[in-house]
Design an enzyme around this catalytic site. Structure first.
Site, mmCIF file in Angstrom:
data_model
loop_
_atom_site.group_PDB
_atom_site.id
_atom_site.type_symbol
_atom_site.label_atom_id
_atom_site.label_comp_id
_atom_site.label_asym_id
_atom_site.label_seq_id
_atom_site.Cartn_x
_atom_site.Cartn_y
_atom_site.Cartn_z
ATOM 1 N N TYR A 296 0.843 -1.200 -0.029
ATOM 2 C CA TYR A 296 -0.069 0.544 0.093
ATOM 3 C C TYR A 296 0.972 1.353 0.081
ATOM 4 O O TYR A 296 0.684 2.340 -0.614
ATOM 5 C CB TYR A 296 -1.057 -0.072 0.908
ATOM 6 C CG TYR A 296 -1.991 0.885 1.358
ATOM 7 C CD1 TYR A 296 -2.878 1.207 0.077
ATOM 8 C CD2 TYR A 296 -2.190 2.292 2.026
ATOM 9 C CE1 TYR A 296 -4.176 1.454 0.642
ATOM 10 C CE2 TYR A 296 -2.939 2.567 2.105
ATOM 11 C CZ TYR A 296 -4.101 2.400 1.043
ATOM 12 O OH TYR A 296 -5.442 3.411 1.113
ATOM 13 N N ARG A 300 1.290 3.928 -3.030
ATOM 14 C CA ARG A 300 0.836 5.620 -2.781
ATOM 15 C C ARG A 300 2.345 6.461 -2.587
ATOM 16 O O ARG A 300 1.624 7.605 -3.004
ATOM 17 C CB ARG A 300 0.387 5.951 -1.365
ATOM 18 C CG ARG A 300 -1.311 5.404 -0.849
ATOM 19 C CD ARG A 300 -1.170 5.717 0.609
ATOM 20 N NE ARG A 300 -0.493 5.492 1.951
ATOM 21 C CZ ARG A 300 -0.371 5.489 2.637
ATOM 22 N NH1 ARG A 300 -1.858 5.899 2.605
ATOM 23 N NH2 ARG A 300 -0.149 5.484 4.047
ATOM 24 N N CYS B 162 -8.400 9.826 1.301
ATOM 25 C CA CYS B 162 -7.928 8.478 1.261
ATOM 26 C C CYS B 162 -6.637 8.115 0.733
ATOM 27 O O CYS B 162 -5.578 8.063 1.540
ATOM 28 C CB CYS B 162 -8.925 7.854 0.237
ATOM 29 S SG CYS B 162 -10.316 6.840 1.044
ATOM 30 N N HIS B 163 -6.379 9.394 -0.091
ATOM 31 C CA HIS B 163 -4.948 9.325 -1.078
ATOM 32 C C HIS B 163 -4.353 10.701 -0.936
ATOM 33 O O HIS B 163 -3.866 11.507 -1.976
ATOM 34 C CB HIS B 163 -4.366 8.533 -2.367
ATOM 35 C CG HIS B 163 -5.258 6.966 -1.753
ATOM 36 N ND1 HIS B 163 -6.196 7.006 -2.295
ATOM 37 C CD2 HIS B 163 -4.583 6.752 -0.990
ATOM 38 C CE1 HIS B 163 -6.017 5.176 -1.636
ATOM 39 N NE2 HIS B 163 -5.579 5.319 -1.012
ATOM 40 N N GLY B 164 -5.334 11.789 -0.344
ATOM 41 C CA GLY B 164 -4.483 13.955 -0.762
ATOM 42 C C GLY B 164 -5.405 14.235 -1.986
ATOM 43 O O GLY B 164 -4.954 15.440 -2.091
#
Lengths: 417, 198
Positions: A296, A300, B162-164
């Site tokens: 993960y 990201r 979640c991921h900006g």
């Protein structure tokens, strides 16, 4: 290594049966007479621990399906029913959910052991690749299973992970809709995830059979990383030596497992998953189960959707190429001074990525994740191929017996031949 | 191999014609035999059969008739105050209906389109400037962006936890991993206060 079986059943009935289906001979040859290197340490017990965990997961899982309902309006409450009303339901569910974590603990130890002792090198490439396939199936099974309680993390985890496929150019959206059976994660998704979650463990069991078969063709690696040269001097029979040692290791591992189940059953879970799934509200902080965190973090770390998904899948796929990326002729890290340093750096890198995967994706965390992602891939693509050229390995013992005797004080202990 | 099997089996049946079969099998190695044709035809029929059976097995996973039937909804938007956002559920997904203030419309229009990750003018994304209708699914990995007053991100639009990813007052991606602007669903105004989505 295991030649044609010389097994002869003692009873007349046994001989009658054996001449018609030689299954007892197969079992005897694989798990009784099978020669195991005499220098195996406890890191080699994790194969047995993993077999135990697979059986434990299948048994607790089958029992849980007798009480679970794979329907969006009923799934969450059926899990709560298991927890509160079903006899021993709390125990079965906690054993199953923590069992998944224990399964991954064991598989990571097993994989790092292979990495340390060069267990993937010729002639064990196929054995290793089968292991990578089992690991992939485990990840899929774990993900599908986590969806079933239909809590907030179940729902949003399923949403995020199925959306990985929408990164595929051109057909991504169609593939995702096909996976969902709708325009978002919903009842058809839950229903099919349940069916697949039931199926995959049996596929794992099938590949495990191939894995063990391949293992018994090429024989086990060992801490010295040298092949068995003399079965009498270098090996001991699987039973009783490995059987008893593995059983003891399984019992020790069970202590850890039981501690989680009975004392901190929710430690590895997320509180958000005790809130029923709500498609209109995403939890403030989505985190996958701990065993996916390093991947993960890699996802990201890459500031592009397709790039992130590719890097994430690539970080697992690259394991399958490991036998050819490592160019060193020496297997065991015990005789590879430079590799040993990089190996531990790699372990720390994976732990670091795991930590970062649990942190919010912002600021310094992103930078750290990018550095560690670079090291992760660099380890496989740059360090391993070059080490084989630049590293000077220490002298490798000629035989397993020599390695054991050198460790235990030399020739005095050598058996008469 | 086919040729040899052919001549052997025929030779077995009648020794008298062995010579002629051998001759014809030499010719057969140049020209396909009837057996080659049968092999290919059987194989082709088998492949078509497997494909025909596989298709229903694959297709059953696509959205079923009841899912497709829920494809459109009607929404009363008279209660959405200026500056606020209404969330409705359409095809299992949230749809944001935002009553934009003149300031927000101005912000959306003022952006230099060429600098956007997914260039699109605000005009192309709305039918009436004061109403923005977008699917509330982050185009990164499908989370629902947050748009409550006070936590609308750096561009006064939406922020994905979640991921900006950061979206502006037109639902366009401005910063973060999301590759595309928030999707604008098919919709039409049935009246000034009634909206049909889908």
């Amino acid at each position: 290594m295991s030649g044609p079986s010389t097994f002869v059943p003692k009873s007349a009935l046994g001989r009658w049966f054996e001449s018609r289906l030689p299954i007892m001979g197969l079992i005897h040859g694989s798990f009784v007479a099978y020669p195991t290197p005499r220098n195996l340490n406890y890191w080699w017990a994790f194969g047995a621990i993993l077999s135990f965990m697979l059986v434990a997961q299948i048994i607790t899982g089958i029992v849980l399906t007798m009480h679970y309902t794979p329907q969006v309006d009923l799934a969450f409450s059926s899990v709560e029913t298991i927890m509160r009303d079903v006899n021993w339901g709390w125990f079965l569910r906690y054993a199953h959910s923590n069992g998944a974590s224990m399964f991954f603990v064991a598989v990571y130890v097993h994989m790092f052991r292979g990495l340390y002792y060069g267990s993937y090198k010729a002639p064990r490439e196929v054995l290793w690749i089968l292991g990578v396939i089992i690991y992939l199936l485990m990840m899929a099974t774990g993900f599908l299973g986590y969806t079933l309680p239909w809590g907030q993390m179940s729902f949003w985890g399923a949403t995020v992970i199925t959306n990985f496929f929408s990164a595929i150019p051109l057909v991504g959206e169609a593939v995702t809709t096909w996976l969902w059976g709708g325009y978002s994660v919903g009842n058809p998704t839950l229903n099919r995830f349940f069916a697949l979650h039931y199926l995959l463990p049996f596929m794992i069991a099938g590949v495990v059979v191939l894995h063990v078969w391949a293992l018994h063709v090429v024989g086990q690696n060992n801490p010295a990383g040298v092949e068995v040269k003399n079965v009498d001097r270098d090996t001991v029979p699987f039973t009783p030596y490995a059987t008893i040692k593995d059983s003891f290791a399984v019992v020790c591992f069970l202590i850890l497992y039981a501690w989680f189940v009975f004392y901190v059953p929710n430690y590895l879970g997320h509180a958000d998953n005790y809130i029923e799934a709500n498609p209109l509200s995403t939890p403030a902080h989505i985190v996958p189960e701990w065993y996916y965190l390093p991947f993960y973090a890699i996802l990201r770390a890459i500031p592009s959707k397709l790039g992130g998904v590719t890097a994430m899948f690539g970080s697992i796929a690259i394991l399958a190429f490991l036998p050819w990326l490592d160019t060193s002729r020496v297997r065991s890290a015990a005789f590879r001074p430079m590799y040993r340093v990089f190996f531990w750096a790699f372990v720390l890198c994976c732990l670091g990525l795991g930590y970062l995967g649990a942190q919010p994706a912002e600021g310094g965390y992103i930078i750290a994740a990018r550095l560690l992602t670079t090291f992760y891939f660099g380890f496989f693509i740059i360090i391993l191929p070059l080490l084989g050229i630049f590293e000077t390995p220490k002298p490798v013992p000629a035989t397993i017996a020599d390695a054991v005797l050198a460790k235990n004080g030399g020739v005095a202990a050598q058996p008469a031949e | 191999m086919t040729v040899r099997q052919c001549s052997q089996s025929q030779a077995g049946r009648s020794k008298g014609v062995t010579v002629t079969t051998a001759k014809s099998s030499v010719a057969a190695s140049v020209e396909p035999t009837r057996r080659d044709f049968l092999f290919i035809a059987t194989g082709a029929a088998g492949a078509v059969g497997v494909g025909a059976v596989a298709w229903p097995l694959i297709s059953q996973m696509n959205p079923d008739a009841s899912t497709l039937a829920m494809a459109s909804i009607e929404v009363d938007i008279s209660a959405v105050a200026l500056g606020s956002i209404m969330t409705v559920k359409w095809r299992g997904k949230p749809v944001f209906i935002r009553h934009r203030t003149p300031k927000e419309i101005q912000e959306a229009a003022d952006v230099v389109v060429a600098t956007l990750p997914d260039p699109q003018t605000d005009k192309a994304r709305v039918q009436k400037p004061e109403w923005l209708v977008v699917v509330g699914i982050c185009t990164h990995l499908g989370c629902v962006p947050i748009g409550q007053a006070g936590s609308r991100g750096d561009y006064d639009g939406w922020f994905c936890p979640c991921h900006g990813s950061q979206y502006d007052t037109s639902g366009r991606i401005r910063r973060g991993p999301a590759p595309k602007n928030l999707e604008v669903p098919t919709y039409s105004f049935l009246s000034d206060t009634k909206l049909k989505i889908g």
